[in-house]
Design an enzyme around this catalytic site. Structure first.
Site, PDB file in Angstrom:
ATOM      1  N   LYS A 268      -2.966  10.051   0.681  1.00 44.45           N
ATOM      2  CA  LYS A 268      -1.501  10.077   0.644  1.00 44.45           C
ATOM      3  C   LYS A 268      -0.926  10.923   1.773  1.00 44.45           C
ATOM      4  O   LYS A 268       0.192  10.716   2.211  1.00 44.45           O
ATOM      5  CB  LYS A 268      -1.019  10.616  -0.703  1.00 44.45           C
TER       6      LYS A 268
ATOM      7  N   CYS B 252      -7.575   7.653  -9.634  1.00 45.18           N
ATOM      8  CA  CYS B 252      -7.010   8.888  -9.075  1.00 45.18           C
ATOM      9  C   CYS B 252      -7.478  10.155  -9.804  1.00 45.18           C
ATOM     10  O   CYS B 252      -7.493  11.232  -9.216  1.00 45.18           O
ATOM     11  CB  CYS B 252      -5.489   8.837  -9.115  1.00 45.18           C
TER      12      CYS B 252
ATOM     13  N   GLU C  90       6.120  -9.979  -8.590  1.00 49.54           N
ATOM     14  CA  GLU C  90       5.423 -10.684  -7.518  1.00 49.54           C
ATOM     15  C   GLU C  90       4.220 -11.451  -8.083  1.00 49.54           C
ATOM     16  O   GLU C  90       3.979 -12.613  -7.713  1.00 49.54           O
ATOM     17  CB  GLU C  90       4.955  -9.642  -6.486  1.00 49.54           C
TER      18      GLU C  90
ATOM     19  N   GLU D 287       5.682  -5.209  -8.540  1.00 50.92           N
ATOM     20  CA  GLU D 287       4.383  -5.856  -8.398  1.00 50.92           C
ATOM     21  C   GLU D 287       4.200  -6.938  -9.460  1.00 50.92           C
ATOM     22  O   GLU D 287       3.688  -8.023  -9.183  1.00 50.92           O
ATOM     23  CB  GLU D 287       3.279  -4.786  -8.534  1.00 50.92           C
TER      24      GLU D 287
ATOM     25  N   SER E 278      -0.609  -7.303  -2.972  1.00 47.14           N
ATOM     26  CA  SER E 278       0.825  -7.217  -3.215  1.00 47.14           C
ATOM     27  C   SER E 278       1.486  -6.475  -2.058  1.00 47.14           C
ATOM     28  O   SER E 278       0.874  -5.602  -1.447  1.00 47.14           O
ATOM     29  CB  SER E 278       1.052  -6.451  -4.515  1.00 47.14           C
TER      30      SER E 278
ATOM     31  N   CYS F   6      -1.345   0.019  -4.688  1.00 46.96           N
ATOM     32  CA  CYS F   6      -0.783   1.361  -4.869  1.00 46.96           C
ATOM     33  C   CYS F   6      -1.712   2.460  -4.368  1.00 46.96           C
ATOM     34  O   CYS F   6      -1.342   3.624  -4.369  1.00 46.96           O
ATOM     35  CB  CYS F   6      -0.412   1.598  -6.321  1.00 46.96           C
TER      36      CYS F   6
ATOM     37  N   GLU G  83      -0.837   8.490   4.409  1.00 42.94           N
ATOM     38  CA  GLU G  83       0.117   7.424   4.099  1.00 42.94           C
ATOM     39  C   GLU G  83       1.550   7.844   4.407  1.00 42.94           C
ATOM     40  O   GLU G  83       2.310   7.094   5.011  1.00 42.94           O
ATOM     41  CB  GLU G  83       0.014   7.021   2.625  1.00 42.94           C
TER      42      GLU G  83
ATOM     43  N   GLU H 173       5.868   3.126   9.470  1.00 42.83           N
ATOM     44  CA  GLU H 173       6.743   2.180   8.755  1.00 42.83           C
ATOM     45  C   GLU H 173       7.403   2.817   7.534  1.00 42.83           C
ATOM     46  O   GLU H 173       8.310   2.228   6.954  1.00 42.83           O
ATOM     47  CB  GLU H 173       5.975   0.915   8.377  1.00 42.83           C
TER      48      GLU H 173
HETATM   49  S1  SF4 Z   1      -6.686   9.447  -5.267  1.00 44.85           S
HETATM   50 FE1  SF4 Z   1      -8.149   7.906  -4.584  1.00 44.85          FE
HETATM   51  S2  SF4 Z   1      -7.773   6.171  -5.991  1.00 44.85           S
HETATM   52 FE2  SF4 Z   1      -5.985   7.504  -6.138  1.00 44.85          FE
HETATM   53  S3  SF4 Z   1      -4.560   6.682  -4.644  1.00 44.85           S
HETATM   54 FE3  SF4 Z   1      -5.734   8.298  -3.615  1.00 44.85          FE
HETATM   55  S4  SF4 Z   1      -7.403   7.245  -2.560  1.00 44.85           S
HETATM   56 FE4  SF4 Z   1      -6.568   5.847  -4.132  1.00 44.85          FE
END
Ligand code: SF4
Ligand code: SF4
Ligand code: SF4
Ligand code: FES
Ligand code: FES
Lengths: 592, 160
Positions: free
Chosen positions: A371, A516, A289, A286, A332, A312, A374, A379
């Protein structure tokens, strides 16, 4: 400021005008129970619908009991918080709430950490009269990739609605219907998956009951661990190590990195690695970039879009894909650390140990519910095999450790395995708002200027204000940095980017308030923002304790580039470590 | 949730956007905007709510929340002869619910629904100010007073 004098439970107190009875009482050490009310003081978040009436008290001269969470103190007020009349009223309120609530606490995911259960216990409810007449509402259960909605357990405190609308400005949830059928739902009662939800998990983080919980991946992980043909690799995000201890009675902000590593090994993971390694990798990708775009921009190249936005946080990625798809070439292209880790584990590392990627299972421990979604994105897989197989939250890991009868407090500290377990202090602070951009500055500064950074702590980037900015001097080049945490704050900065008035060169965004450390998968804060502050302080302490504190100095990252990736933003790095974004805005189809 | 999939024509979208503009695109005016739309279209299907959401910059979930909260908004088209039963206190006490049940049974539909041939639709109301006549039933513009469950068949027959 005007002060107000009043008496609560025979004790006198002076408070500033505008203070609620509930807060004045707390100053006196009198704890009035609350249910719908919630406040995260440091983050400026408050839920005050005055809906549940658990918090009532007697105010002399008033006929009705007053909800203390939303009644301001007045001069000369005489308040009684625990009279028989009050206790009876609280009991009646509680019985009413419970009459329409399922009684399956035994198998409820919130059991033991549920505010409703705690309240029923505190108020000594042993029986719910009139049960036979009460209508019990039933709703279908809704399971999305990250979140389960079980609205039979909703008590309509509307905390989730406040989070999703006022704090996150996503607006996926709203109170609907009236009477017994009233609940909280996405538009047209669609499943969350088909709504505008970003899976930030902030609704889950504040729900006092089992109505909103995470999808549980522990059983799948357990199955993988029991399968002798699988090599099971685990990675742990930075924010987990400063929060996991809370689930075992340790003070918020206790750093349990070494114990967590030992526990994961005891659970049977073959390799215990660190997402921090991938965070260092993210900084190189990153940061490179950023410098590339910035220097092209400074040289008058109009195709180089500035500001660059961090990428991220998958909750944030979902947000701009749904609300700002016109800006999808601004962030990014670097993948999140979770996905970078998966991509490297199932290529470089799998080759190194001679394991086929199909026989490797990558598990991530995350403070995050986005996540889970995700790692299921198409992809991020190769021929149907995902780079990260399962993502479990800090809370799920704690439950897993307890299930395996591991006493985390008596474990001896252990280190992560090498090579994907080695990290620098820069990667540790990824877990708090401002940390990613601070880590990026440490590396970008040295790469850009060729000089050694005198001062590693960019304190001007730290803090808990929702939107922050600072200008960092890159040896004569002023670089304007913006930071936002919470999606509502991000929206403000994005509106400026869209209208072309943004003065920033780089912006860090984290979907969750606090970053987070305040993620939707963390141990529940129950409305205490000190917990979030303590976790942030612990991350900065861990950073300071590391011998290496700049991502580009991580010797294993250097080696990874030498042996495998060549250099940051190389073709191979692009293939493995970068992604692209999609337009996921809901569109109205119009027939002409 | 029963929800009818419709496709809006361009002039429909223009109409809705026009209503929003006439209320200065002010989110505070949501209820009035919805009223005007329902007056024009007869009901408020999801697609209309989505256009209003764009026009007023209010999340569509919130709009759905409002539509489901107030009983005078409906998401299903009204029948040729919309039937409304008053469930205000006076009517309720005098047995309006039994009358409503009878309508449900005869027509085979629930409140908020319309018959397959779209001839009748069923809704409930709050006090219509004719308490002396309780229980009160409205069919289109016509008012029926002191309705008993036994009268329901006869009322429906008038519209055969
Ligand atoms: S815990 Fe919240 S701030 Fe951290 S990556 Fe996940 S969604 Fe984003
Ligand atoms: S996960 Fe976040 S965006 Fe989704 S409903 Fe909950 S608060 Fe809203
Ligand atoms: S789902 Fe949970 S947070 Fe939302 S209103 Fe219901 S009980 Fe409150
Ligand atoms: S806590 Fe005060 S009304 Fe719910
Ligand atoms: S209650 Fe039905 S008309 Fe008044």
């Amino acid at each position: 400021m005007e002060t107000i004098k009043l008496t609560i439970d025979n004790k006198e107190i002076d408070v500033p005008k505008g203070t609620t009875i509930q807060k004045a009482a707390r100053e006196l050490g009198i704890e009035i129970p609350t249910l719908c009310y919630m406040e995260l003081h440091d983050l400026g978040i408050e839920n005050k619908p005055a809906g549940c009436r658990i918090c009532v008290a007697e105010v002399q001269g008033r006929r009705n009991l007053a909800p203390t969470c939303s009644t301001n103190c007045e001069n000369g007020m005489v308040v009684k918080t625990h009279t028989p009349r009050v206790l009876n009223a609280r009991r009646t309120v509680m019985e009413f709430i419970l009459s329409d609530h399922p009684k399956d606490c035994l198998i409820c995911p919130k059991s033991g950490d549920c505010e409703l259960q705690t309240m029923a216990h505190r108020l000594g409810i042993r029986d719910i009269p009139g049960q036979e007449f009460a209508a019990t509402s039933t709703y279908r259960k809704d399971t999305s990739p990250s979140i389960i909605r079980d609205l039979d357990k909703c008590i309509l405190c509307r905390r989730c609605e406040m989070m999703c609308n006022d704090v996150q400005t996503v607006g996926a949830l709203s109170a609907i219907n009236r009477g017994f059928m009233a609940t909280v739902a996405p538009a047209f009662e669609q499943n969350l998956e088909h709504s505008t939800c970003t899976y930030c998990g902030q609704c889950v983080a504040v729900c006092p009951t089992g109505a909103l919980t995470e999808v549980n991946h522990v059983p799948s992980v357990l199955r993988a661990l029991a399968d002798p043909t699988k090599t099971v690799v685990v990675q742990t995000a930075p924010a987990v190590r400063v929060a996991l201890g809370e689930e075992f009675g340790l003070a918020p902000g206790t750093i349990v990195t070494g114990k967590m590593t030992a526990a994961l090994r005891a659970l049977g993971f073959d390799y215990v690695f660190d997402t921090d390694f991938a965070a260092d990798l993210t900084i190189l990708e990153e940061g490179t970039e950023l410098l590339d775009r910035l220097s092209r921009h400074l040289n008058g190249d109009t195709t180089a879009r500035i500001p660059i936005l961090t990428s991220c946080c998958p909750g944030w990625v979902n947000f701009f894909e749904k609300y700002f798809p016109d800006l999808k070439d601004v962030p990014s292209t670097a993948k999140s650390p979770q996905q970078m880790f998966g991509a490297i584990a199932k290529s470089y590392f799998a080759e190194k140990i001679g394991v086929n990627r199909k026989d490797m299972v990558v598990v991530s421990i995350m403070p995050c519910l986005a996540k889970k979604y995700e790692c299921q994105r198409e992809e991020f897989s190769v021929d149907g095999n995902p780079d990260v197989d399962y993502s479990i939250s800090t809370r799920e890991l704690a439950a897993f450790i307890k299930q395996a009868n591991i006493d985390i407090k008596t474990l001896h500290d252990e280190d992560f395995d090498s090579p994907l377990g080695e990290s620098t202090g820069a990667s540790v602070i990824f877990g708090t708002t401002g940390g990613v951009i601070e880590a990026a500055c440490r590396t970008a500064y040295e790469v850009y200027t060729g000089k050694k950074l005198e001062r590693l702590d960019f304190t001007e980037l730290r803090g808990m204000e929702g939107v922050r900015s600072a200008t960092i001097d890159f040896n004569g080049l002023p670089v304007n940095i913006g930071i936002a945490h919470g999606l509502g704050n991000a929206r403000k900065l994005l509106d400026d980017v869209r209208s072309g008035t943004s003065q920033f060169h780089a912006i860090e965004v984290m979907a969750c308030p606090g970053g987070c450390i305040g993620g939707g998968g963390q141990p529940l804060h129950h409305g205490n923002s000190d917990v979030i502050r303590a976790r942030a302080a612990a991350l900065y302490a861990e950073d300071r304790s590391k011998p290496l504190r700049k991502s580009h100095e991580n010797p294993f990252i250097v080696k990874l580039y030498e042996e495998f990736l060549e250099k940051p933003n190389s073709e191979k790095a692009h293939h493995l470590l970068h992604t692209h974004y999609f337009d996921k805005q809901k569109k109205i189809i119009i027939k002409h | 949730m029963s929800h009818i999939k419709i496709e809006l024509r361009k002039e429909d979208v223009d109409f809705i956007k026009g209503v929003c503009t006439s209320f200065n695109n002010d989110p505070q005016e949501l209820i009035n905007v919805l009223h005007s739309c329902q007056e024009h279209f007869g009901y408020l299907p999801a697609e209309i709510q989505e256009v209003v959401s764009e026009g007023l910059n209010v999340p569509v979930a919130k709009i759905y929340g409002v539509v489901t909260f107030y009983s005078f908004f409906t998401m299903t088209p009204r029948g040729l002869h919309p039937i409304s039963i008053c469930l205000g206190t006076a009517c309720y006490v005098r047995g309006a619910e039994k009358v409503l049940d009878e309508f449900k049974k005869e027509l085979g539909i629930q409140v908020g629904e319309s018959t397959k041939d779209n001839k009748f639709s069923l809704s409930s109301l709050r006090c219509v100010g004719a308490c002396g006549l309780a229980p009160v039933v409205l069919v289109g513009d016509k008012t029926y007073g002191r309705v008993a469950p036994d009268d329901v068949k006869n009322i429906l027959r008038e519209y055969e």
